[in-house]
Design a protein around this motif. Structure first.
Motif, PDB file in Angstrom:
ATOM      1  N   LEU A  74       0.861  -1.192   0.000  1.00 16.48           N
ATOM      2  CA  LEU A  74       0.000   0.000   0.000  1.00 16.48           C
ATOM      3  C   LEU A  74       0.892   1.236   0.000  1.00 16.48           C
ATOM      4  O   LEU A  74       0.489   2.299   0.425  1.00 16.48           O
ATOM      5  N   GLU A  76       3.898   1.589   1.741  1.00 19.64           N
ATOM      6  CA  GLU A  76       4.417   1.828   3.084  1.00 19.64           C
ATOM      7  C   GLU A  76       5.861   2.305   3.013  1.00 19.64           C
ATOM      8  O   GLU A  76       6.543   2.078   2.024  1.00 19.64           O
ATOM      9  N   ASN A 104       2.566   6.201   7.561  1.00 17.30           N
ATOM     10  CA  ASN A 104       2.357   4.973   6.791  1.00 17.30           C
ATOM     11  C   ASN A 104       0.880   4.817   6.421  1.00 17.30           C
ATOM     12  O   ASN A 104       0.015   5.435   7.047  1.00 17.30           O
ATOM     13  N   PRO A 105       0.574   3.979   5.415  1.00 17.04           N
ATOM     14  CA  PRO A 105      -0.806   3.916   4.908  1.00 17.04           C
ATOM     15  C   PRO A 105      -1.871   3.613   5.962  1.00 17.04           C
ATOM     16  O   PRO A 105      -2.964   4.156   5.890  1.00 17.04           O
ATOM     17  N   THR A 106      -1.592   2.756   6.932  1.00 17.77           N
ATOM     18  CA  THR A 106      -2.619   2.519   7.954  1.00 17.77           C
ATOM     19  C   THR A 106      -2.268   3.219   9.264  1.00 17.77           C
ATOM     20  O   THR A 106      -2.839   2.926  10.308  1.00 17.77           O
ATOM     21  N   ASP A 111       2.885  -1.413   9.040  1.00 16.61           N
ATOM     22  CA  ASP A 111       2.720  -1.663   7.606  1.00 16.61           C
ATOM     23  C   ASP A 111       3.997  -2.239   6.990  1.00 16.61           C
ATOM     24  O   ASP A 111       3.929  -3.002   6.025  1.00 16.61           O
TER      25      ASP A 111
END
Ligand SMILES: *Cc1c(COP(=O)(O)O)cnc(C)c1O
Ligand SMILES: [Zn+2]
Length: 416
Positions: A74, A76, A104-106, A111
């Motif tokens: 994603l 990261e 980071n994406p989440t 990630d």
């Protein structure tokens, strides 16, 4: 791919490079080995920024995944390293940097390890993954499994911050909330994984491919800072992020890219600090934390029950690096959430600022010298832990009429 095999860190037994959780002979922790001589010959280090991949996968040569098509990403990594002048000044230091893993994406560094471990699972043709987590790893596994089209089972303590549940549920993963600690989740998931053959992505030292993702933090700092910092401060539960970062630096040294290594500081919360306790008592082995964790730092509240050897590895690495282990209390965590926001514009969760919270203490003790270069890894976003922060930080209850007069009156009080 320069990864060659798995090796037991305890008895040195070797295994092929496929997902496996512990040494068959001694139950020791497994580590991924690379052909560093070949990497040196082919000058892989100088190619750091080349290739078509982004984020951590720029470093694909240093990661244990063979085929490009198996990468689950994603985007990261590639997180900013900020020099924080105002934060430095407030701590009586000159050179404090933040490695901002909230980006980071989440919203957490998890990630990185999850992207690597799930890519490896995909490479092995697996379709179902399971993890135990204190929250952020669960969110990461749920999101990456969704991207890959895999089934995900996430086992977390029911006390996990609510926003993390929301994200897990939205991604279609199976959320399992249990009345217990991170260790209870860990032990149930280990049994389920064994019984049903589901890939265990638990990002302690259990899945050897996860830690490989963590080491990319070191590569990025190497590129961003241009010198090796004196200190790297890391919030730790079991400690794979800290151990991974140090491994990254050791690899850079093996390839002749850096000369020295940073001292690693592991920061825990006073309400659950098994590694710090062993460090302070001068013990060589970490023992599990006997009482239930009592802290707002849910992401590092890991009692290590049933896998205290993980803590022992982290303790060993901290000592080897010439660093220390230190505990901070909840009050200083909340204070640091606000200070990091106020002085650097970064909104992080209480767990994520444990590194920042330890600065003052380490400075006062004279462990950090004024001109030392210090990197605080800030591990997780505040937006996923708002319920905890709201308990301590008041949102003004007052609501105004939308008139110039009323707003002016209000601002007058605020600005004086
Ligand atoms: C998981 C987590 C940690 C602890 O990292 P480990 O490497 O597992 O010890 C620290 N901070 C946050 C925000 C986390 O989610
Ligand atoms: Zn072994």
């Amino acid at each position: 791919m320069f990864a060659t095999k798995l090796r037991c860190l305890k008895c040195r037994a070797e295994y092929p490079l496929i997902t496996r959780y512990n040494c068959l002979k001694c139950k020791g922790i497994l580590d991924v080995e690379y052909d560093y001589e070949a990497m040196k010959r082919e000058e892989v280090g100088s190619q750091f920024t080349m290739g078509k991949n982004e984020g951590i996968w720029k470093f694909k040569d240093f990661l244990p995944v063979e085929k490009q098509e198996n990468i689950v990403t994603l985007k990261e990594g590639d997180t900013p390293l900020f020099y924080c002048k105002r934060l430095s000044a407030s701590m009586d230091l000159a050179n404090v940097y933040i490695k901002d893993e909230t980006r980071n994406p989440t919203g957490s560094f998890k990630d990185r390890p999850i992207s690597v471990a799930i890519s490896k699972a995909k490479e092995e043709g697996e379709t179902t993954v399971i993890t135990s987590s204190s929250g952020n790893a669960g969110v990461a596994v749920a999101s990456y499994a969704a991207k890959a089209g895999m089934k995900a089972i996430i086992v977390v303590p029911s006390t996990t911050p609510r926003n993390k549940f929301l994200s897990i549920v939205c991604s279609g993963a199976i959320l399992v909330k249990v009345k217990g600690t991170t260790s209870d989740c860990f032990n149930v998931v280990r049994e389920l994984s064994q019984k049903y053959g589901w890939v265990n992505l638990t990002s302690t030292f259990l899945n050897p491919f996860a830690t490989e993702g963590d080491k990319t933090v070191a590569y990025e700092i190497y590129q961003q800072l241009g010198l090796v910092p004196d200190w790297i401060l890391v919030p730790i539960g079991a400690g794979p992020l800290l151990v991974g970062i140090y491994k990254g630096y050791k690899e850079l040294k093996k390839m002749g890219l850096v000369e020295k290594l940073p001292a690693m500081v592991g920061v825990q919360s006073k309400g659950c600090a098994p590694i710090v306790r062993a460090f302070e008592r001068g013990e060589s082995k970490v023992k599990a934390w006997g009482t239930p964790p009592h802290t707002i730092a849910s992401g590092i509240a890991d009692p290590l029950q049933g896998y205290s050897n993980d803590g022992t590895l982290t303790l060993h690495i901290i000592k080897e690096s010439g660093g220390i282990a230190v505990a901070v209390d909840d009050e200083s965590l909340i204070k640091s959430v606000q200070e990091l926001s106020r002085f650097a514009g970064i909104f992080a969760e209480p767990t994520g600022v444990a590194s920042v919270a330890s600065l003052k203490k380490l400075r006062e003790k004279g462990i950090l010298k004024e001109t030392d270069t210090v990197i605080c890894v800030v591990t997780g976003s505040g937006f996923k832990d708002t319920h905890t922060i709201e308990k301590y930080v008041e949102i003004p209850p007052i609501e105004l009429e939308p008139t110039l007069k009323e707003v002016e009156n209000f601002l007058e009080q605020k600005l004086t």
